[in-house]
Design a protein around this motif. Structure first.
Motif, PDB file in Angstrom:
ATOM      1  N   THR A  48     -18.159 -12.584  74.493  1.00  0.00           N
ATOM      2  CA  THR A  48     -19.289 -11.954  73.800  1.00  0.00           C
ATOM      3  C   THR A  48     -20.598 -12.566  74.266  1.00  0.00           C
ATOM      4  O   THR A  48     -21.588 -11.856  74.488  1.00  0.00           O
ATOM      5  CB  THR A  48     -19.139 -12.131  72.279  1.00  0.00           C
ATOM      6  N   LEU A  81     -21.547 -11.259  77.685  1.00  0.00           N
ATOM      7  CA  LEU A  81     -22.019  -9.879  77.646  1.00  0.00           C
ATOM      8  C   LEU A  81     -23.418  -9.797  77.042  1.00  0.00           C
ATOM      9  O   LEU A  81     -24.235  -8.959  77.442  1.00  0.00           O
ATOM     10  CB  LEU A  81     -21.037  -9.022  76.836  1.00  0.00           C
ATOM     11  N   ARG A 134     -17.724  -5.832  73.539  1.00  0.00           N
ATOM     12  CA  ARG A 134     -16.793  -6.740  74.182  1.00  0.00           C
ATOM     13  C   ARG A 134     -15.388  -6.532  73.621  1.00  0.00           C
ATOM     14  O   ARG A 134     -14.393  -6.522  74.351  1.00  0.00           O
ATOM     15  CB  ARG A 134     -17.254  -8.180  73.971  1.00  0.00           C
TER      16      ARG A 134
END
Length: 423
Positions: A121, A124, A163
């Motif tokens: 996460t 991203l 994600r």
């Protein structure tokens, strides 16, 4: 006594089991072994421990037993794992951390989203944060801190949702490959805790949640974000056709490098310097993805070779650190290009480019690519080690413009260029 010898030999021969009788005994023993193996397999399926090792002599017979559950192939991945039997560990429900607090029926879905492994996460989210901080001084008027923070929080929430969706897509594609790799063999779909028929509706819910969040941003963001779904859907296929699937992952994970600009009201199609800067930032993030995911891929290098999975770690095994260094140099150069396109200040070059170069060099020098634990540790640390250095440099550049170090206080970077040059 000599006359008795033939009689004794004849009696001894008659007392031995015939070949037919010996075969019958062997079949009976084999039947008992199959029965024992099937009972153990059935108990494993019912108890949810799915990965209990079976003795080597029984495991061969277990392969011939008719499955007792709809997902028996996933329930017994020991027969497909390339590792030795002693390397295979059974699945154990989490007893600590966030997942241990969830209802038992929710745990497989949380594992599917990698809720307990947030590094993905962060990776991203960070390109979104980079582009937001890079775009903030270009907005007219310059974006206030409240807008930068609010936009960043929306991006973080979106990164968390998407994600998870990306992991669901990946596990659906890899449901037949994951059982063959030690690190992934106990993922929910691979071990049979979630079926394909359950995973697809769950993916739909994740995508709808992502869409709902995207609509909270300016409507232009929808058009910039939509093309990224193509990469999300096709990335898992890359490892089947190329030795460099990390490049495709970079195209996917780095898309946020474009998103901060429209989120703060900057139209990339009508602002050439901003477009060039965003493109350089995107390329830099793609290079960064190749670096950190190559280190991540070294965790599976032994299993990938046995399972026939393509990997950058295998392709560059002979000169791994030289390759990592070259890609890192490209990353820093593209960062510098992003700053040059918009006339960035020395704060940008020292903080952002210098911070990236220093942290990348230190990580590449320290990481032990032969250690699974060290590769995983540096993959986790790299997000906020290198990503944090870049973010601090970009934040410093934004605050320098916002505080008026290069022009009038609160003046946009685009507007402030002229007075600074004429002074």
């Amino acid at each position: 006594m000599a006359n008795l010898a033939p009689t004794l030999r004849l009696s001894s021969l008659l007392s031995r089991p015939s070949s037919f009788a010996r075969t019958s005994l062997q079949l009976q023993r084999a039947a008992r072994r199959r029965w024992t193996a099937s009972q153990q397999l059935g108990k494993a399926a019912q108890s949810g421990t799915c990965g209990i090792p079976i003795k080597a002599t029984q495991k061969r017979w277990a392969a011939t037993v008719t499955p007792t559950t709809p997902h028996a192939k996933e329930i017994a991945p020991t027969s497909t794992s390339p590792h030795d039997e002693h390397d295979v560990k059974p699945y154990k429900p989490p007893t600590t951390g966030m997942l241990a607090q969830l209802p038992r029926s929710w745990v497989p879905y949380a594992e599917l989203m990698r809720l307990d492994k947030p590094a993905g996460t962060y990776y991203l989210f960070l390109p979104c944060l980079f582009s937001t901080l890079l775009a903030a001084p270009l907005a007219t008027p310059i974006a206030p801190p409240s807008s930068v923070i609010g936009t960043s929080l929306l991006f973080f929430t979106g990164a968390f949702i998407m994600r998870g969706a990306g992991c669901t897509v990946n596990d659906l594609w890899d449901r037949n490959l994951d059982p063959r790799v030690a690190r992934t063999r106990l993922r929910p779909i691979a071990r049979g805790a979630i079926s394909v028929q359950q995973a697809i509706p769950f993916l739909g819910v994740q995508l709808l949640a992502g869409l709902a969040l995207l609509l909270q941003l300016p409507y232009q963001c929808f058009f910039y974000a939509t093309p990224s779904l193509l990469f999300v859907a096709t990335y898992p296929l890359a490892k089947r056709v190329t030795n460099y699937p990390q490049f495709v992952l970079g195209l996917t994970f780095s898309w946020g490098a474009f998103m901060g600009f429209p989120a703060l009201g900057i139209d990339l199609l009508s602002n050439t310097p901003a477009l060039v800067s965003a493109a350089c930032l995107y390329g830099s993030c793609v290079a960064w993805t190749i670096v950190y995911d190559m280190i991540y891929a070294y965790q599976d290098i032994r299993d990938d070779a046995k399972a026939g999975i393509k990997s950058i770690a295998l392709a560059q095994e002979a000169n791994a650190k030289a390759f990592l260094t070259a890609i890192s140099a490209l990353q820093v150069a593209l960062l510098a290009g992003a700053g040059a396109a918009i006339g960035a200040s020395p704060v940008f070059y020292v903080g952002t480019c210098g911070g990236a170069a220093a942290t990348l060099g230190y990580m590449i020098g320290k990481v032990n690519l032969q250690s699974v634990e060290d590769c995983w540790a540096w993959f986790r640390k790299g997000a906020w080690f290198t990503g944090g250095a870049i973010s601090l440099g970009l934040a410093g550049e934004y605050l320098a413009w916002y505080m008026g170090w290069y022009g009038h206080e609160g003046t946009s970077q685009n507007d402030a260029v002229v007075p600074v040059e004429n002074s």
